[in-house]
Write an enzyme that holds these catalytic residues in place. Structure first.
Site, PDB file in Angstrom:
ATOM      1  N   GLY A 211      -9.652  12.487 -51.260  1.00  9.56           N
ATOM      2  CA  GLY A 211     -11.072  12.379 -51.566  1.00  9.56           C
ATOM      3  C   GLY A 211     -11.332  11.580 -52.827  1.00  9.56           C
ATOM      4  O   GLY A 211     -10.412  11.058 -53.471  1.00  9.56           O
TER       5      GLY A 211
ATOM      6  N   ARG B  87      -4.139  16.542 -44.676  1.00 10.07           N
ATOM      7  CA  ARG B  87      -4.216  16.693 -43.223  1.00 10.07           C
ATOM      8  C   ARG B  87      -3.773  15.433 -42.494  1.00 10.07           C
ATOM      9  O   ARG B  87      -3.548  15.459 -41.299  1.00 10.07           O
ATOM     10  CB  ARG B  87      -5.640  17.071 -42.828  1.00 10.07           C
ATOM     11  CG  ARG B  87      -6.042  18.469 -43.271  1.00 10.07           C
ATOM     12  CD  ARG B  87      -7.506  18.750 -43.041  1.00 10.07           C
ATOM     13  NE  ARG B  87      -8.350  18.035 -44.011  1.00 10.07           N
ATOM     14  CZ  ARG B  87      -9.667  18.147 -44.070  1.00 10.07           C
ATOM     15  NH1 ARG B  87     -10.300  18.910 -43.193  1.00 10.07           N
ATOM     16  NH2 ARG B  87     -10.357  17.483 -44.986  1.00 10.07           N
ATOM     17  N   ARG B  88      -3.680  14.344 -43.221  1.00  8.07           N
ATOM     18  CA  ARG B  88      -3.166  13.093 -42.653  1.00  8.07           C
ATOM     19  C   ARG B  88      -2.277  12.436 -43.699  1.00  8.07           C
ATOM     20  O   ARG B  88      -2.393  12.744 -44.887  1.00  8.07           O
ATOM     21  CB  ARG B  88      -4.320  12.165 -42.267  1.00  8.07           C
ATOM     22  CG  ARG B  88      -5.201  11.715 -43.418  1.00  8.07           C
ATOM     23  CD  ARG B  88      -6.290  10.764 -42.931  1.00  8.07           C
ATOM     24  NE  ARG B  88      -7.062  10.197 -44.029  1.00  8.07           N
ATOM     25  CZ  ARG B  88      -8.119  10.750 -44.571  1.00  8.07           C
ATOM     26  NH1 ARG B  88      -8.543  11.928 -44.119  1.00  8.07           N
ATOM     27  NH2 ARG B  88      -8.769  10.144 -45.553  1.00  8.07           N
TER      28      ARG B  88
ATOM     29  N   TYR C 296     -24.727  25.058 -48.999  1.00  8.51           N
ATOM     30  CA  TYR C 296     -23.686  24.341 -49.742  1.00  8.51           C
ATOM     31  C   TYR C 296     -23.424  25.009 -51.088  1.00  8.51           C
ATOM     32  O   TYR C 296     -22.282  25.316 -51.434  1.00  8.51           O
ATOM     33  CB  TYR C 296     -24.106  22.885 -49.937  1.00  8.51           C
ATOM     34  CG  TYR C 296     -23.152  22.084 -50.786  1.00  8.51           C
ATOM     35  CD1 TYR C 296     -21.946  21.630 -50.259  1.00  8.51           C
ATOM     36  CD2 TYR C 296     -23.455  21.772 -52.112  1.00  8.51           C
ATOM     37  CE1 TYR C 296     -21.061  20.885 -51.039  1.00  8.51           C
ATOM     38  CE2 TYR C 296     -22.580  21.031 -52.889  1.00  8.51           C
ATOM     39  CZ  TYR C 296     -21.392  20.590 -52.347  1.00  8.51           C
ATOM     40  OH  TYR C 296     -20.513  19.865 -53.113  1.00  8.51           O
TER      41      TYR C 296
ATOM     42  N   LYS D 159     -20.043  27.194 -52.498  1.00  6.22           N
ATOM     43  CA  LYS D 159     -19.366  26.816 -53.743  1.00  6.22           C
ATOM     44  C   LYS D 159     -19.338  27.999 -54.709  1.00  6.22           C
ATOM     45  O   LYS D 159     -18.327  28.272 -55.354  1.00  6.22           O
ATOM     46  CB  LYS D 159     -20.084  25.629 -54.383  1.00  6.22           C
ATOM     47  CG  LYS D 159     -19.979  24.328 -53.598  1.00  6.22           C
ATOM     48  CD  LYS D 159     -18.566  23.827 -53.504  1.00  6.22           C
ATOM     49  CE  LYS D 159     -18.481  22.479 -52.839  1.00  6.22           C
ATOM     50  NZ  LYS D 159     -17.083  21.993 -52.689  1.00  6.22           N
TER      51      LYS D 159
ATOM     52  N   LEU E 113     -21.340  12.997 -57.252  1.00  8.10           N
ATOM     53  CA  LEU E 113     -20.147  12.204 -57.528  1.00  8.10           C
ATOM     54  C   LEU E 113     -20.302  10.819 -56.917  1.00  8.10           C
ATOM     55  O   LEU E 113     -20.666  10.689 -55.746  1.00  8.10           O
ATOM     56  CB  LEU E 113     -18.913  12.890 -56.945  1.00  8.10           C
ATOM     57  CG  LEU E 113     -18.520  14.217 -57.593  1.00  8.10           C
ATOM     58  CD1 LEU E 113     -17.502  14.951 -56.731  1.00  8.10           C
ATOM     59  CD2 LEU E 113     -17.962  13.986 -58.992  1.00  8.10           C
TER      60      LEU E 113
ATOM     61  N   ARG F 245     -21.315   7.540 -47.089  1.00  4.39           N
ATOM     62  CA  ARG F 245     -22.243   8.658 -47.149  1.00  4.39           C
ATOM     63  C   ARG F 245     -23.597   8.080 -47.554  1.00  4.39           C
ATOM     64  O   ARG F 245     -23.855   7.822 -48.726  1.00  4.39           O
ATOM     65  CB  ARG F 245     -21.780   9.706 -48.167  1.00  4.39           C
ATOM     66  CG  ARG F 245     -20.484  10.424 -47.768  1.00  4.39           C
ATOM     67  CD  ARG F 245     -20.151  11.526 -48.761  1.00  4.39           C
ATOM     68  NE  ARG F 245     -18.940  12.238 -48.396  1.00  4.39           N
ATOM     69  CZ  ARG F 245     -18.456  13.282 -49.069  1.00  4.39           C
ATOM     70  NH1 ARG F 245     -19.090  13.727 -50.145  1.00  4.39           N
ATOM     71  NH2 ARG F 245     -17.364  13.896 -48.681  1.00  4.39           N
TER      72      ARG F 245
END
Length: 227
Positions: A11, A35-36, A123, A127, A150, A158
């Site tokens: 990320g 995950r990858r 959301y 958190k 961010l 996005r």
């Protein structure tokens, strides 16, 4: 030298953090759990690809000195609030539980400004709930970072964040709105590494101004240090 574990290493904050840790002379090994595949040119970075639905089958990966939890997605990417909660809360909590069980000393979490387990925002609620639950796991030291929006280069678009990143820097010049100004992922990553390599115990929460002081606050902070 220390061993750092990173989830969310692909990320915005996580990838910048791995770069920081890879350059640090105090860090001997960086374990990235993804995950990858996420190869890194630094030899000290050890990437392990796992199914996050089967994290409990890999407790040996959560052995080290510090765990950086930078995993995050959006409702749009996940497909639903329930699926987003699975990533942003469940996976991160399970990783924290495995690390705590293995005696990891320091847990560092990228949370969010406004995180609150009682929030009406799904959301912010997840958190806040994660913050509360990791506090109960017995880590000798917990560092929680609560940045606002961010910004930086992502591997996917996005649209909402792109628009906000264009508007907020100007809008947040207005009195009372500086606390909501955007912050670059690289700045959060650098602050996380700085905190990780410092001494401390207990729970500490870093709000936006503590992660990256505003231009107006910086001179005052410098004066305080000089006294």
């Amino acid at each position: 030298m220390k061993t750092a574990i990173v989830i969310g290493a692909t990320g915005l904050v996580g990838s910048a953090l791995v770069d920081c840790l890879a350059r640090s002379e105090s860090i001997g090994t960086v374990i990235t759990i993804t995950r990858r595949p996420a190869p890194h040119p630094a030899g000290k970075v050890d990437n392990r690809v796992v199914d996050f639905e089967q994290l409990a089958a890999h407790p040996e990966l959560f052995q080290g000195d510090m765990l950086f939890s930078c995993l995050s997605t959006t409702r749009r990417q996940a497909g639903s609030l329930k699926a987003q909660r699975r990533v942003d809360l469940d996976y991160q909590l399970q990783a924290a539980e495995l690390a705590a069980a293995n005696g990891v000393h320091h847990y560092l979490l990228v949370s969010s400004s406004g995180a609150n387990a009682e929030s009406r925002s799904g959301y912010l609620q997840m958190k806040g709930e994660l913050e509360l639950r990791v506090r109960q796991l017995g880590f000798p030291r917990i560092s929680i970072f609560q940045p606002s929006l961010l910004i930086g280069e992502r591997d996917h678009l996005r649209v909402g964040e792109r628009l906000a990143a264009m508007i907020l820097p100007t809008l947040c010049r207005l009195p009372g709105l500086q606390r909501y100004r955007p912050i670059r992922g690289t700045q959060v990553a650098a602050r996380m590494q700085e905190v990780a390599l410092s001494s401390g115990n207990g729970v500490e929460t870093f709000t936006l101004d503590e992660v990256f002081p505003s231009p107006a606050a910086a001179p005052a902070a410098a004066r305080d240090r000089a006294r």
